[in-house]
Design a protein around this motif. Sequence first.
Motif, PDB file in Angstrom:
ATOM      1  N   MET A   1       0.811  -1.210  -0.039  1.00  0.00           N
ATOM      2  CA  MET A   1      -0.021   0.037  -0.166  1.00  0.00           C
ATOM      3  C   MET A   1       0.823   1.183   0.053  1.00  0.00           C
ATOM      4  O   MET A   1       1.901   1.326   0.841  1.00  0.00           O
ATOM      5  N   THR A   2       0.763   2.146  -0.738  1.00  0.00           N
ATOM      6  CA  THR A   2       1.463   3.178  -1.064  1.00  0.00           C
ATOM      7  C   THR A   2       1.064   4.359   0.008  1.00  0.00           C
ATOM      8  O   THR A   2      -0.055   4.416   0.246  1.00  0.00           O
TER       9      THR A   2
ATOM     10  N   GLY B   1       2.686   3.936   8.864  1.00  0.00           N
ATOM     11  CA  GLY B   1       3.163   5.069   7.661  1.00  0.00           C
ATOM     12  C   GLY B   1       2.518   4.601   6.277  1.00  0.00           C
ATOM     13  O   GLY B   1       2.122   5.353   5.628  1.00  0.00           O
ATOM     14  N   ARG B   2       2.650   3.366   6.215  1.00  0.00           N
ATOM     15  CA  ARG B   2       1.944   2.713   4.485  1.00  0.00           C
ATOM     16  C   ARG B   2       0.777   2.621   4.829  1.00  0.00           C
ATOM     17  O   ARG B   2       0.070   3.144   3.683  1.00  0.00           O
ATOM     18  N   LEU B   3      -0.090   2.934   6.110  1.00  0.00           N
ATOM     19  CA  LEU B   3      -1.576   2.680   6.058  1.00  0.00           C
ATOM     20  C   LEU B   3      -1.908   4.146   5.980  1.00  0.00           C
ATOM     21  O   LEU B   3      -3.157   4.295   5.680  1.00  0.00           O
TER      22      LEU B   3
ATOM     23  N   GLN C   1      -7.814  -4.654  -1.191  1.00  0.00           N
ATOM     24  CA  GLN C   1      -6.629  -3.925  -0.667  1.00  0.00           C
ATOM     25  C   GLN C   1      -5.681  -4.542  -0.167  1.00  0.00           C
ATOM     26  O   GLN C   1      -6.078  -5.873   0.659  1.00  0.00           O
ATOM     27  N   PRO C   2      -4.295  -4.542  -0.278  1.00  0.00           N
ATOM     28  CA  PRO C   2      -3.425  -5.487   0.363  1.00  0.00           C
ATOM     29  C   PRO C   2      -3.357  -5.110   1.993  1.00  0.00           C
ATOM     30  O   PRO C   2      -3.613  -4.172   2.660  1.00  0.00           O
ATOM     31  N   THR C   3      -3.339  -6.438   2.600  1.00  0.00           N
ATOM     32  CA  THR C   3      -3.390  -6.374   3.941  1.00  0.00           C
ATOM     33  C   THR C   3      -1.937  -6.189   4.626  1.00  0.00           C
ATOM     34  O   THR C   3      -1.237  -6.640   4.175  1.00  0.00           O
ATOM     35  N   ASP C   4      -2.048  -5.261   5.531  1.00  0.00           N
ATOM     36  CA  ASP C   4      -0.801  -4.825   6.300  1.00  0.00           C
ATOM     37  C   ASP C   4      -0.710  -5.192   7.934  1.00  0.00           C
ATOM     38  O   ASP C   4      -0.906  -3.975   8.415  1.00  0.00           O
TER      39      ASP C   4
END
Length: 316
Positions: A1-2, A27-29, A308-311
């Motif tokens: 995730m950008t 931060g990525r989220l 969405q990518p899971t983080d």
Amino acid sequence: MTDTAVGEKSFGIVCDSGCDLTPAQLGRLGVALVPHHVNAGQQSWLDRVNVSDDDALERMGVRGTDAMVEEAGADELLAAYRRLVDEGCKIIVSVHSAKALSAMCGRAREAAARLGDAARVEVLDTGTASIGTGIVVERLSAMRAAGVPLEDALLAAREIAAGVRLMFIPASSSRLVRRRARSRHSGLVSRASMLRVRLVGERGLFLVSRGEVTQTMRSTDIADLCGRIAHAMSAIAHAEGPLDYVELYGCDRKALRPLEKPLDTNEFEAERMGVTRVSPSNVGFVGRPAVGVAFVPDSLFERVGANQPTDVPADD
């Protein structure tokens, strides 16, 4: 995730270091972090900001619970809200752990009142804690990235929060264990109960769900306690469908071994999303030997923002 500029987002998200997501993950989220304060001996620092986790744990001593943790105050939350406002944010969701375990929701409401009309602030009490709160934060961010409108995202986040269960085994020296002994007993009875915990090494299994904190059992056998976690997950999976879960530990990942064995089963369907070492501020609350799991029905986790990518933590 950008990363995305705040002004390009439909709403801002704020949380504290009790959610157990790392600053890098947050931060990525695109989530603003308000860190707690940790004090050990003559040293003080901001949790996961000034000092690495390894250095913090070394400073906190053998048990970890001897360190003092002071949660972030309303002034610090207000400063975070104002930074988002300065970046063009008009709506903020402030996500924090259950008020039964943390004062942050009350402080967030105080900060929101002081912010006034500068922005709308929605305070979300997850009713859970640790990475259970982290799961809610991550899903809220995923919904925002997927373009889910605020009101729909809030409704879904509250439903996810209601479905999250956190089951953990704190150290016998933890503040939670000591506080429970004081609340249930008094005088000599309370001291005798705590003496038993210290002498025989008895530990408790706690469930945090929908704002309630319940001790479900006590035992000197950690494998017995971990087996009870797997049994509870099995019962919930059969009632609510497959589960997604994150394992958590206080200091040494080897502490997870008694938990991973009963979870390696075909008796129920569950997917491990990751493993996290809890933040030093949470170690100050639950102790270094703490171990547990946060889980949620997959039907809730994947219902929105599924593309969405899971983080969530994954230090495998």
